[in-house]
Design a protein around this motif. Structure first.
Motif, PDB file in Angstrom:
ATOM      1  N   ALA A 127      -3.825  62.353  -1.155  1.00 45.65           N
ATOM      2  CA  ALA A 127      -5.011  62.294  -1.179  1.00 45.65           C
ATOM      3  C   ALA A 127      -5.382  60.676  -0.988  1.00 45.65           C
ATOM      4  O   ALA A 127      -6.282  60.557  -0.215  1.00 45.65           O
ATOM      5  CB  ALA A 127      -5.715  62.801  -2.418  1.00 45.65           C
ATOM      6  N   ALA A 128      -4.846  59.735  -1.558  1.00 50.40           N
ATOM      7  CA  ALA A 128      -5.160  58.664  -1.447  1.00 50.40           C
ATOM      8  C   ALA A 128      -4.782  58.181   0.149  1.00 50.40           C
ATOM      9  O   ALA A 128      -5.723  57.230   0.470  1.00 50.40           O
ATOM     10  CB  ALA A 128      -4.508  57.705  -2.254  1.00 50.40           C
ATOM     11  N   LYS A 129      -3.733  58.514   0.474  1.00 55.90           N
ATOM     12  CA  LYS A 129      -3.387  58.205   1.868  1.00 55.90           C
ATOM     13  C   LYS A 129      -4.402  58.774   2.889  1.00 55.90           C
ATOM     14  O   LYS A 129      -4.687  57.883   3.880  1.00 55.90           O
ATOM     15  CB  LYS A 129      -1.974  58.620   2.140  1.00 55.90           C
ATOM     16  CG  LYS A 129      -0.796  57.997   1.526  1.00 55.90           C
ATOM     17  CD  LYS A 129       0.648  58.245   2.258  1.00 55.90           C
ATOM     18  CE  LYS A 129       1.694  57.749   1.098  1.00 55.90           C
ATOM     19  NZ  LYS A 129       2.768  58.459   1.408  1.00 55.90           N
ATOM     20  N   ASP A 130      -4.781  59.958   2.654  1.00 61.52           N
ATOM     21  CA  ASP A 130      -5.820  60.339   3.477  1.00 61.52           C
ATOM     22  C   ASP A 130      -7.141  59.648   3.467  1.00 61.52           C
ATOM     23  O   ASP A 130      -7.533  59.453   4.667  1.00 61.52           O
ATOM     24  CB  ASP A 130      -6.023  61.939   3.220  1.00 61.52           C
ATOM     25  CG  ASP A 130      -4.967  62.784   3.346  1.00 61.52           C
ATOM     26  OD1 ASP A 130      -4.148  62.596   4.150  1.00 61.52           O
ATOM     27  OD2 ASP A 130      -4.945  64.096   2.879  1.00 61.52           O
ATOM     28  N   TYR A 131      -7.286  59.183   2.225  1.00 59.99           N
ATOM     29  CA  TYR A 131      -8.606  58.355   2.211  1.00 59.99           C
ATOM     30  C   TYR A 131      -8.456  57.321   2.904  1.00 59.99           C
ATOM     31  O   TYR A 131      -9.265  56.777   3.596  1.00 59.99           O
ATOM     32  CB  TYR A 131      -8.963  58.036   0.507  1.00 59.99           C
ATOM     33  CG  TYR A 131      -9.999  57.171   0.209  1.00 59.99           C
ATOM     34  CD1 TYR A 131     -11.360  57.689   0.291  1.00 59.99           C
ATOM     35  CD2 TYR A 131      -9.999  55.771   0.423  1.00 59.99           C
ATOM     36  CE1 TYR A 131     -12.415  56.777   0.086  1.00 59.99           C
ATOM     37  CE2 TYR A 131     -11.074  55.031   0.168  1.00 59.99           C
ATOM     38  CZ  TYR A 131     -12.318  55.469  -0.053  1.00 59.99           C
ATOM     39  OH  TYR A 131     -13.330  54.606  -0.161  1.00 59.99           O
ATOM     40  N   GLU A 132      -7.430  56.408   2.830  1.00 59.79           N
ATOM     41  CA  GLU A 132      -7.095  55.052   3.599  1.00 59.79           C
ATOM     42  C   GLU A 132      -7.207  55.322   5.044  1.00 59.79           C
ATOM     43  O   GLU A 132      -7.884  54.484   5.761  1.00 59.79           O
ATOM     44  CB  GLU A 132      -5.827  54.677   3.094  1.00 59.79           C
ATOM     45  CG  GLU A 132      -5.856  54.001   1.774  1.00 59.79           C
ATOM     46  CD  GLU A 132      -7.001  53.019   1.460  1.00 59.79           C
ATOM     47  OE1 GLU A 132      -7.115  51.896   2.385  1.00 59.79           O
ATOM     48  OE2 GLU A 132      -7.673  52.821   0.525  1.00 59.79           O
ATOM     49  N   ALA A 133      -6.635  56.301   5.488  1.00 61.47           N
ATOM     50  CA  ALA A 133      -6.578  56.694   6.935  1.00 61.47           C
ATOM     51  C   ALA A 133      -7.952  57.093   7.445  1.00 61.47           C
ATOM     52  O   ALA A 133      -8.367  56.392   8.534  1.00 61.47           O
ATOM     53  CB  ALA A 133      -5.616  57.796   7.374  1.00 61.47           C
ATOM     54  N   MET A 134      -8.942  57.652   6.699  1.00 61.16           N
ATOM     55  CA  MET A 134     -10.227  58.020   6.948  1.00 61.16           C
ATOM     56  C   MET A 134     -11.032  56.577   6.999  1.00 61.16           C
ATOM     57  O   MET A 134     -11.954  56.577   7.748  1.00 61.16           O
ATOM     58  CB  MET A 134     -10.815  59.106   6.229  1.00 61.16           C
ATOM     59  CG  MET A 134     -10.295  60.360   6.702  1.00 61.16           C
ATOM     60  SD  MET A 134     -11.050  61.836   5.746  1.00 61.16           S
ATOM     61  CE  MET A 134     -10.075  61.631   4.158  1.00 61.16           C
ATOM     62  N   ASN A 135     -10.621  55.794   6.090  1.00 63.78           N
ATOM     63  CA  ASN A 135     -11.385  54.670   5.858  1.00 63.78           C
ATOM     64  C   ASN A 135     -11.353  53.508   7.199  1.00 63.78           C
ATOM     65  O   ASN A 135     -12.199  52.863   7.415  1.00 63.78           O
ATOM     66  CB  ASN A 135     -10.905  53.695   4.624  1.00 63.78           C
ATOM     67  CG  ASN A 135     -11.802  52.760   4.403  1.00 63.78           C
ATOM     68  OD1 ASN A 135     -13.101  52.887   4.453  1.00 63.78           O
ATOM     69  ND2 ASN A 135     -11.240  51.375   3.961  1.00 63.78           N
ATOM     70  N   VAL A 136     -10.049  53.873   7.764  1.00 66.40           N
ATOM     71  CA  VAL A 136      -9.915  53.230   9.102  1.00 66.40           C
ATOM     72  C   VAL A 136     -10.912  53.562  10.200  1.00 66.40           C
ATOM     73  O   VAL A 136     -11.650  52.835  10.923  1.00 66.40           O
ATOM     74  CB  VAL A 136      -8.483  53.075   9.531  1.00 66.40           C
ATOM     75  CG1 VAL A 136      -8.346  52.582  11.004  1.00 66.40           C
ATOM     76  CG2 VAL A 136      -7.478  52.369   8.678  1.00 66.40           C
ATOM     77  N   HIS A 137     -10.969  54.771  10.133  1.00 70.79           N
ATOM     78  CA  HIS A 137     -12.100  55.241  11.191  1.00 70.79           C
ATOM     79  C   HIS A 137     -13.412  55.191  10.879  1.00 70.79           C
ATOM     80  O   HIS A 137     -14.213  54.935  11.715  1.00 70.79           O
ATOM     81  CB  HIS A 137     -11.603  56.982  11.389  1.00 70.79           C
ATOM     82  CG  HIS A 137     -10.359  57.393  11.680  1.00 70.79           C
ATOM     83  ND1 HIS A 137     -10.047  56.683  13.007  1.00 70.79           N
ATOM     84  CD2 HIS A 137      -9.350  57.794  11.179  1.00 70.79           C
ATOM     85  CE1 HIS A 137      -8.517  57.033  13.126  1.00 70.79           C
ATOM     86  NE2 HIS A 137      -8.125  57.858  11.896  1.00 70.79           N
ATOM     87  N   ASP A 138     -13.720  55.292   9.317  1.00 67.32           N
ATOM     88  CA  ASP A 138     -15.007  54.811   9.322  1.00 67.32           C
ATOM     89  C   ASP A 138     -15.332  53.368   9.428  1.00 67.32           C
ATOM     90  O   ASP A 138     -16.336  53.154   9.942  1.00 67.32           O
ATOM     91  CB  ASP A 138     -15.040  54.863   7.477  1.00 67.32           C
ATOM     92  CG  ASP A 138     -16.672  54.660   7.045  1.00 67.32           C
ATOM     93  OD1 ASP A 138     -17.452  55.150   7.612  1.00 67.32           O
ATOM     94  OD2 ASP A 138     -16.610  53.710   5.946  1.00 67.32           O
TER      95      ASP A 138
END
Length: 200
Positions: A127-138
């Motif tokens: 879940a933390a990795k998913d958050y970091e990946a989405m943060n790049v797109h944000d």
């Protein structure tokens, strides 16, 4: 007489050039604003997904902590039962068997909690990795929106001042915004740490 028509023709030609420039600016603004709106909607969805991932990670770590607590309780119970067994050498075989069964049950529970903790930890880390990946797109969408907003503003100034070089600068900002917007939509690994820090 022909001399008096020259200024009128020049005015007509200037007006036609201004109309053409205004037409380009209007089309440019319409396209850029539409793409910016799409980026904004997608960015909103990304932010919602980030919040869900962050909440899932927090929940999983809390669940992990509760399993750790249960594991420690089970391990402590095993120690206490062993001490009780050692301090009661004259126990009847039936009572000793009950205590040993209780020890085995608590040891099994502790091992079960340990296995469950590993699975929960893996889910929390994912879940933390998913958050970091989405943060790049944000960040990509934020950068796209910033560049596209600057492009629209420069296009507006171009319409007022008739400075064509401003329209070229607006085109550069629009191009950067388009690249980062597409990177967000297509999940490209394109990230600007400097710009992300400036906008963060």
């Amino acid at each position: 007489m022909p001399e008096s028509l020259d200024p009128i023709q020049e005015e007509v030609q200037d007006h036609a050039g201004d109309s053409r420039l205004n037409g380009f600016i209007a089309l440019f603004v319409a396209v850029v604003a539409t793409f910016m709106a799409l980026c904004n909607v997608k960015d909103g969805n990304v932010v919602q997904a980030m919040q869900q991932s962050q909440a899932r990670a927090v929940d999983q770590w809390a669940y992990y902590q509760s399993k750790s607590t249960k594991q420690h309780i089970a391990e402590n119970a095993v120690e206490m039962l062993r001490v009780q067994l050692d301090m009661s050498p004259g126990l009847k075989p039936a009572a000793q068997a009950k205590v040993e069964a209780r020890i085995a049950a608590q040891e099994a529970a502790a091992k079960k909690y340990e296995r469950e903790k590993e699975q929960i930890k893996a889910e929390a880390e994912q879940a933390a990795k998913d958050y970091e990946a989405m943060n790049v797109h944000d960040d990509q969408f934020d950068l796209a929106e910033a560049c596209l907003s600057v492009a629209v503003a420069l296009a507006g100034v171009t319409a007022l001042t008739r400075k064509r070089w401003l329209f070229a600068v607006a085109g550069v900002f629009a191009s950067i915004g388009l690249i980062f917007g597409l990177a967000g939509f297509l999940h490209w690994n394109l990230h600007s740490e400097v710009m992300a820090k400036l906008l963060g």
